[in-house]
Design a protein around this motif. Structure first.
Motif, mmCIF file in Angstrom:
data_model
loop_
_atom_site.group_PDB
_atom_site.id
_atom_site.type_symbol
_atom_site.label_atom_id
_atom_site.label_comp_id
_atom_site.label_asym_id
_atom_site.label_seq_id
_atom_site.Cartn_x
_atom_site.Cartn_y
_atom_site.Cartn_z
ATOM 1 N N PRO A 201 0.823 -1.213 0.000
ATOM 2 C CA PRO A 201 0.000 0.000 0.000
ATOM 3 C C PRO A 201 0.857 1.263 0.000
ATOM 4 O O PRO A 201 0.501 2.240 -0.676
ATOM 5 N N GLU A 202 1.993 1.251 0.676
ATOM 6 C CA GLU A 202 2.862 2.442 0.708
ATOM 7 C C GLU A 202 3.404 2.745 -0.700
ATOM 8 O O GLU A 202 3.491 3.900 -1.114
ATOM 9 N N ARG A 205 0.572 4.089 -2.793
ATOM 10 C CA ARG A 205 0.271 5.475 -2.396
ATOM 11 C C ARG A 205 1.315 6.426 -2.983
ATOM 12 O O ARG A 205 0.973 7.476 -3.537
ATOM 13 N N GLY A 208 0.652 6.959 -6.670
ATOM 14 C CA GLY A 208 -0.492 7.851 -6.889
ATOM 15 C C GLY A 208 -0.119 9.292 -6.594
ATOM 16 O O GLY A 208 -0.516 10.210 -7.332
ATOM 17 N N GLU A 209 0.660 9.500 -5.543
ATOM 18 C CA GLU A 209 1.039 10.872 -5.187
ATOM 19 C C GLU A 209 1.967 11.481 -6.242
ATOM 20 O O GLU A 209 1.835 12.649 -6.593
ATOM 21 N N ARG A 248 -8.175 3.474 -5.276
ATOM 22 C CA ARG A 248 -8.010 4.007 -3.917
ATOM 23 C C ARG A 248 -6.714 4.781 -3.738
ATOM 24 O O ARG A 248 -6.582 5.570 -2.820
ATOM 25 N N TYR A 249 -5.746 4.477 -4.592
ATOM 26 C CA TYR A 249 -4.450 5.147 -4.459
ATOM 27 C C TYR A 249 -4.236 6.200 -5.553
ATOM 28 O O TYR A 249 -3.115 6.646 -5.780
#
Ligand code: GUN
Ligand code: FE
Length: 426
Positions: A201-202, A205, A208-209, A248-249
């Motif tokens: 997930p990290e 994320r 996505g960022e 979600r990301y």
């Protein structure tokens, strides 16, 4: 100076039919953009332009490959005895680990780009590896060649060998270094989380960022294989579907996004793709070789999804996007056998997917309408045209029977791309 090209011109403004201009003309400006296309010289705006006459040859938009793994090039045509997950573990990851060595990477990447050139693919969306230096090399080789590419340094940090795992911090640092390097050229970076199983997930994320912060496009894999889908459901239990695990990301259409395969997408996932304008890279040979299934492309087109074609080397064994059109049509005929409500793909639809539809991911690419970048191939099909076929039959025969030997000129954004230019094709 503007240029005018004369030839038998074929392209697909609409997916339902070819535009065909026998002995037609295309005017191209200094920026490499099409000014106009017409049947006669008088109705084309090319004041003082040089005229280049390709005679009886065919002039068509160049090919676009929406999904291909450059570091799997050595594995092309081997290792077809396993399904996706064991195939990755046993054949693909060990090969990709070799790209820590930039000398190996350079040798293989030059061959890879040369062969894209051979088959008339002027733009591609490419997965590299986690290795920043080798990825930079690949970008430079495309740049030297004058061919367009979005190249992704791959994000992976779990469920893979240590040699292919990178910390999130190091991934961000590498991506930021690569994206700053390229300005307005034909080559750029693309955010490339390999797929959910190899990204924590990290990592997702962070991907996505980065995409949001730098307005970068995104590519990954989606719903290719049933074991993969079940694994993703375990890893991301809160997601409503595999696509939602990216969504979600911020990796599902928040910036322009390509998802490869989508063999098993349905319901929610297709809705989300539609809503977010996520593009499908259909890779029919790969789907056959690693026994994933048959992507229902007619259904996706009916739903209004954007679809282009990808070779997916080395899950796919064939780099030719022309051949990919044939495979896409053949898969759709198998679907049709199962369900007569799904008409099989026509030749013009397959051609449109490879040119105007796939090209749209790179800007105004893939057609010869005014304002489009002039990415083009000149096909000398004399050896396939013994019997005075019509122009439509000639393009069909070239797609089914032709290869690199009949491609005599290649253009990308108005410039001719020539083999052995600079160091690109050592
Ligand atoms: N899913 C994750 N990685 C890969 C890959 O390299 N090839 C294919 N076909 N699917 C993948
Ligand atoms: Fe792939």
């Amino acid at each position: 100076m503007n240029r005018i090209y004369k030839a038998n011109i074929l392209f697909t403004k609409e997916k339902s039919r070819f535009e065909i201009l026998e002995n037609g003309y295309i005017a191209v400006d200094d920026n490499g953009c099409v000014i106009g296309v017409a049947k006669d010289l008088a109705s084309i705006d090319g004041e003082g332009a040089e005229i280049i006459d390709f005679g009886d040859r065919l002039l068509i938009p160049a090919m676009n490959d929406l999904h291909v793994h450059a570091p799997q090039y050595r594995n092309q045509g081997i290792a077809m005895d396993l399904e996706l997950l064991p195939w990755l573990e046993n054949y693909t990851f060990p090969e990709e680990m070799k790209y820590a060595d930039t000398a190996y990477a350079e040798r293989m990447y030059r061959r890879f780009v040369r062969d894209l050139w051979r088959f008339g693919t002027m733009r591609s969306c490419v997965f590299a590896t986690i290795h920043t230096e080798s990825t930079r090399l690949l970008m430079n080789i495309f740049e030297e060649a004058g061919m367009g590419a979005l190249v992704g340094k791959v994000g992976m940090n779990r469920n893979c060998p240590e040699g292919l795992s990178e910390s999130v911090e190091s991934y961000i640092e590498g991506m930021e270094a690569l994206m700053k390097e390229k300005g307005k050229s034909l080559v750029g970076t693309i955010i490339t989380p390999r797929f959910v199983p190899t990204c924590t997930p990290e990592m997702l994320r962070a991907c996505g960022e980065l995409a949001a912060k730098y307005h970068l496009p995104v590519q990954s894999h989606l719903s290719e294989n049933k074991d993969e889908i079940a694994w993703v459901a375990e890893l991301e239990p809160e997601s409503t579907c595999y696509g939602d695990a990216y969504n979600r990301y911020g990796l599902f259409g928040q910036t322009p996004t390509i998802m490869a395969h989508c063999v098993w997408s349905e319901g929610n996932e297709v809705e989300l793709m539609k809503r977010n304008n996520v593009m499908v890279a259909h890779c029919p040979t790969s789907n056959f070789n690693v026994a994933s299934g048959m992507a229902p492309i007619r259904r996706y087109l009916n739903e209004g999804l954007r679809v282009g074609l990808g070779s997916d080397i080395s899950g796919g064994h064939d780099l030719s996007i022309f051949r990919m059109m044939v495979y896409a049509i053949q898969v759709s005929k198998m679907h049709y056998q199962q369900d007569h409500n799904l008409p099989f793909l026509t030749l013009s639809e397959a051609f449109w997917m490879a040119t105007k539809s796939a090209g749209s991911f790179f800007g105004r690419v893939g057609s010869f309408e005014p304002g489009y970048e002039f990415d083009a191939l000149v096909i000398d099909d004399r050896d396939l045209n013994h019997d005075n076929y019509t122009l439509l039959e000639r393009i069909e025969r070239y797609i089914y029977l032709g290869d690199d030997r009949q491609i005599v000129h290649r253009f990308c954004r108005g410039k001719e791309v020539v083999l052995c230019c600079g160091q690109a094709f050592k």
